[in-house]
Design a protein around this motif. Structure first.
Motif, mmCIF file in Angstrom:
data_model
loop_
_atom_site.group_PDB
_atom_site.id
_atom_site.type_symbol
_atom_site.label_atom_id
_atom_site.label_comp_id
_atom_site.label_asym_id
_atom_site.label_seq_id
_atom_site.Cartn_x
_atom_site.Cartn_y
_atom_site.Cartn_z
ATOM 1 N N UNK A 7 69.670 -39.440 -35.494
ATOM 2 C CA UNK A 7 68.454 -39.297 -36.730
ATOM 3 C C UNK A 7 67.586 -38.435 -36.227
ATOM 4 N N UNK A 8 66.784 -37.851 -37.239
ATOM 5 C CA UNK A 8 65.707 -36.849 -36.857
ATOM 6 C C UNK A 8 64.580 -37.421 -36.034
ATOM 7 N N UNK A 9 64.324 -38.630 -35.942
ATOM 8 C CA UNK A 9 63.564 -39.344 -34.974
ATOM 9 C C UNK A 9 63.714 -39.095 -33.763
ATOM 10 N N UNK A 10 65.384 -38.933 -33.694
ATOM 11 C CA UNK A 10 65.556 -38.929 -32.151
ATOM 12 C C UNK A 10 65.195 -37.552 -31.478
ATOM 13 N N UNK A 11 64.942 -36.710 -32.423
ATOM 14 C CA UNK A 11 64.752 -35.130 -31.796
ATOM 15 C C UNK A 11 63.333 -34.991 -31.672
ATOM 16 N N UNK A 12 62.716 -35.291 -30.470
ATOM 17 C CA UNK A 12 61.431 -35.507 -30.197
ATOM 18 C C UNK A 12 60.658 -34.026 -30.463
ATOM 19 N N UNK A 13 59.414 -34.051 -30.685
ATOM 20 C CA UNK A 13 58.692 -32.982 -30.795
ATOM 21 C C UNK A 13 58.278 -32.263 -29.585
ATOM 22 N N UNK A 14 58.729 -31.007 -28.989
ATOM 23 C CA UNK A 14 58.413 -30.561 -27.774
ATOM 24 C C UNK A 14 56.934 -30.042 -27.482
ATOM 25 N N UNK A 15 56.706 -29.959 -26.322
ATOM 26 C CA UNK A 15 55.308 -29.667 -26.125
ATOM 27 C C UNK A 15 55.096 -28.177 -26.030
ATOM 28 N N UNK A 16 55.272 -27.447 -27.196
ATOM 29 C CA UNK A 16 54.866 -26.016 -27.288
ATOM 30 C C UNK A 16 54.004 -25.509 -28.436
ATOM 31 N N UNK A 17 53.600 -24.591 -28.321
ATOM 32 C CA UNK A 17 52.751 -24.177 -29.684
ATOM 33 C C UNK A 17 52.927 -22.608 -29.678
ATOM 34 N N UNK A 18 54.150 -22.383 -30.214
ATOM 35 C CA UNK A 18 54.693 -20.970 -30.129
ATOM 36 C C UNK A 18 53.959 -19.886 -31.371
ATOM 37 N N UNK A 19 54.220 -18.828 -31.056
ATOM 38 C CA UNK A 19 53.685 -17.744 -32.049
ATOM 39 C C UNK A 19 54.791 -16.751 -32.228
ATOM 40 N N UNK A 20 54.677 -16.154 -33.429
ATOM 41 C CA UNK A 20 55.430 -14.851 -33.743
ATOM 42 C C UNK A 20 54.519 -13.703 -33.618
ATOM 43 N N UNK A 21 53.130 -13.861 -33.262
ATOM 44 C CA UNK A 21 52.494 -12.532 -32.898
ATOM 45 C C UNK A 21 52.924 -11.823 -32.044
ATOM 46 N N UNK A 22 52.478 -10.430 -32.116
ATOM 47 C CA UNK A 22 52.581 -9.561 -30.847
ATOM 48 C C UNK A 22 54.054 -8.776 -30.970
ATOM 49 N N UNK A 23 54.741 -8.926 -31.990
ATOM 50 C CA UNK A 23 56.030 -8.136 -32.103
ATOM 51 C C UNK A 23 55.394 -6.746 -32.123
ATOM 52 N N UNK A 48 55.171 -15.304 -39.925
ATOM 53 C CA UNK A 48 54.295 -16.237 -39.070
ATOM 54 C C UNK A 48 54.817 -17.635 -39.454
ATOM 55 N N UNK A 49 54.836 -18.493 -38.261
ATOM 56 C CA UNK A 49 55.002 -19.788 -38.718
ATOM 57 C C UNK A 49 54.394 -20.558 -39.538
ATOM 58 N N UNK A 50 53.067 -20.198 -39.708
ATOM 59 C CA UNK A 50 52.340 -20.672 -40.757
ATOM 60 C C UNK A 50 53.080 -20.495 -42.347
ATOM 61 N N UNK A 51 53.231 -19.222 -42.597
ATOM 62 C CA UNK A 51 53.931 -19.125 -43.900
ATOM 63 C C UNK A 51 55.327 -19.658 -44.054
ATOM 64 N N UNK A 52 55.964 -19.880 -42.702
ATOM 65 C CA UNK A 52 57.271 -20.472 -42.970
ATOM 66 C C UNK A 52 57.232 -21.975 -42.992
ATOM 67 N N UNK A 53 56.086 -22.641 -43.026
ATOM 68 C CA UNK A 53 56.035 -23.968 -43.217
ATOM 69 C C UNK A 53 56.720 -24.632 -44.516
ATOM 70 N N UNK A 54 57.569 -25.625 -44.165
ATOM 71 C CA UNK A 54 58.296 -25.949 -45.334
ATOM 72 C C UNK A 54 59.747 -25.442 -45.128
#
Length: 583
Positions: A259-275, A285-291
């Motif tokens: 189940x989805x609950x078994x996929x733990x949230x990983x301790x990362x705060x990634x960004x797509x900035x800097x390309x 950006x991850x903000x606009x990709x929410x959903x």
């Protein structure tokens, strides 16, 4: 903590490696002095000098390597003077030039127990550290590769210092033991003067060896003291996920049906900035990709492991695009030519990649994910949280189940439950991993190993090489080549590369030195044309042409896999060779 332990043990093992032999005479030159006031300051100076230079070299590029050549020259002069004053004590009183005076004072300090100074051995240690050229085995390779990819940081400098401290520990043992041996010899035969002169001769011989490049040529290619297997065993036992090669370890994916609950949230705060640039898409950006569910694939176009995983990433992008999945390829280069955006554009077109690709030449996205591998897949849920990752090839069905789980969690009611069937061909075809006994091998001297041309590598200058006698996984050059840190370049036509390998497929990353050039080559297997064993980039007679900087598939053997000797001979000059990979 495990990495620090590995770094220390890797340094300790350096004592049995030939690459440290030129340093030993400088250490033993003070073996008859009190350790705390002479040997210890020297070892501290040596370790600090090595750690500082290696840290700068790993994060600042070629300029500091060039600068260090001047430091090596100055250190050679200083230590030559030191050696001469050991052989000829009267010389210290006659020579008046500033540098000679420094050498004389250092020598006199070494010879007068009542006037021991901590400064003199410390300065000698710094000079010795500038000459230290440790073999880039798996442990040091892990540290330096991480530094190059993750940028300057205190952790890298500390790891290098710990590595140097490990080597200093071994040398300290040699120094203590050497001091006792010297004392015993003095008591038994009264040969103190001859011992000192003998050490002076050894110091001068080491200076000559280093100035001629023997410390990084002949010595590093001796097989007697190789520590590579020992270091790799340490890595595998203490830190099995610490790989510096392009293949990342296979992390266990969640079994189908979890189940989805078994996929733990990983301790990362990634960004797509800097390309540096985006292909097939405006910047995202991850903000606009929410959903949306997002799959981030770190790759580089000459990496065979990346090429073999791309068919699956393409298939997932196409299958789930209309169901809420966004696939983003992050191209993080390994070699300098992969920073050329036009090269990446050509690769994206030839690989039929139509999803967004971020050009991450400065590794900013890479660092935000704390990534270490090619290829690496990160699975991000509709809330922007990293829920799963997978490094390296394989476990594609498990990865697709993760995509399905995250899409269902996001509210998609029509998520397919079947798994894509991929029929990859050419370089993208899956490896015959059960038969692969040859590993990735770099041609540039920074990370090369198992090079068996007589005399070893001559760095950064043209040199005529001859074929060695390769055993399995050994290789050699023939003809006039210039070997640099990352690649070797052929200066005259007719040169070749020979490799003894065991695998179904053999690939070689090649490119022309001049844009637009075409460089003809001919390959043989065990001295004969390849016939049916030719790869995509050679015909049955072994003929092919290097036109662009990329991975070339040269051998695909349809028969039972055994040991073979491969040779590629270039009919035109100007080819650049980077790395062998196998499958």
């Amino acid at each position: 903590m495990i990495l620090f332990l590995l770094a220390y043990l890797g340094g300790v093992l350096t004592i049995v490696s030939p690459c440290i032999l030129p340093v030993i005479p400088f250490v033993l030159a003070r073996a008859d002095r009190p350790f705390l006031r002479n040997g210890l300051p020297m070892l501290i100076g040596m370790s600090l000098a090595f750690a500082v230079v290696a840290t700068l070299a790993s994060v600042a590029g070629g300029w500091v390597v060039s600068a260090n050549q001047y430091g090596r020259a100055a250190a050679l002069v200083l230590l030559a003077v030191f050696g001469l004053t050991l052989v000829f004590p009267g010389l210290a009183d006659r020579l008046m030039r500033p540098l000679v005076a420094v050498g004389a004072r250092l020598s006199q300090s070494a010879d007068q127990p009542g006037k021991d100074s901590l400064v003199a051995p410390f300065v000698l240690g710094i000079a010795t550290g500038l000459l230290w050229a440790p073999c880039a085995g798996p442990v040091l390779g892990l540290i330096l590769t991480g530094a190059a990819l993750q940028g300057a940081n205190a952790g890298t400098a500390l790891l290098l210092l710990v590595y140097a401290a490990g080597a200093a520990t071994s040398l300290a043992l040699a120094l203590v033991v050497g001091g006792r041996v010297f004392a015993a010899m003095k008591r038994s035969i009264g040969a103190g003067e001859w011992i000192r002169r003998g050490v002076g001769v050894a110091v001068l011989a080491a200076v000559v060896a280093i100035s001629l490049g023997l410390d990084t040529g002949f010595l590093t290619n001796l097989s007697v003291g190789s520590t590579t297997s020992l270091e790799q065993a340490l890595l595998d036992r203490l830190h099995p996920n610490a790989k510096t090669a392009m293949t990342g370890p296979s992390m266990q994916a969640k079994p189908a049906g979890e189940s989805a609950s078994d996929l733990m949230v990983e301790d990362l705060n990634p960004s797509l900035a800097g390309a540096q640039q985006w292909l097939n898409s405006p910047p995202l950006t991850f903000e606009e990709l929410k959903g949306k569910v997002v799959l981030v694939d770190f790759w580089t176009y000459s990496c065979i492991n990346c090429l073999r995983s791309i068919p699956y990433v393409r298939a997932w992008a196409e299958k789930y695009r209309d169901r809420g999945l966004v696939v983003i390829g992050v191209h993080a280069p390994e070699f300098a030519f992969e920073r050329n955006v036009d090269n990446v554009k050509n690769a994206v077109a030839s690989l039929k990649i139509d999803y967004p690709v971020a050009i991450d030449n400065d590794y900013k996205i890479w660092r935000s994910f704390e990534n270490q591998y090619w290829p690496a897949h990160y699975f991000i849920d509709a809330n922007g949280k990293v829920r799963h990752h997978h490094f390296g090839e394989g476990e594609y069905a498990e990865s697709e189940r993760v995509i399905q789980t995250l899409l269902s969690e996001a509210g998609n009611k029509n998520v397919p439950s079947d798994i894509v069937a991929v029929k990859a061909t050419g370089a993208e075809a899956a490896s015959d991993s059960a038969e692969v006994q040859s590993h990735e091998t770099y041609v540039g001297y920074d990370r090369s190993e198992n090079f068996v041309s007589p005399g070893g590598v001559v760095k950064d200058e043209g040199h005529v090489y001859a074929a060695g006698e390769p055993q399995l996984n050994d290789w050699s050059l023939t003809g006039n080549w210039t070997v640099g840190p990352e690649r070797a370049q052929l200066n005259e036509p007719g040169g070749s590369i020979i490799y003894r390998f065991h695998a179904r497929d053999l690939h070689l990353v090649l490119g022309p030195a001049s844009e637009g050039a075409s460089i003809r080559f001919r390959i043989t297997i065990d001295g004969k044309p390849p016939g049916a064993a030719h790869g995509l980039d050679a015909d049955a007679d072994g003929n092919g042409v290097v036109t662009t900087q990329r991975l070339y598939q040269l051998v695909r053997n349809p028969d039972a896999v055994t040991d073979h000797t491969f040779e590629i001979r270039f009919l035109d000059p100007g080819v650049q060779a980077y790395a062998f990979t196998f499958g």
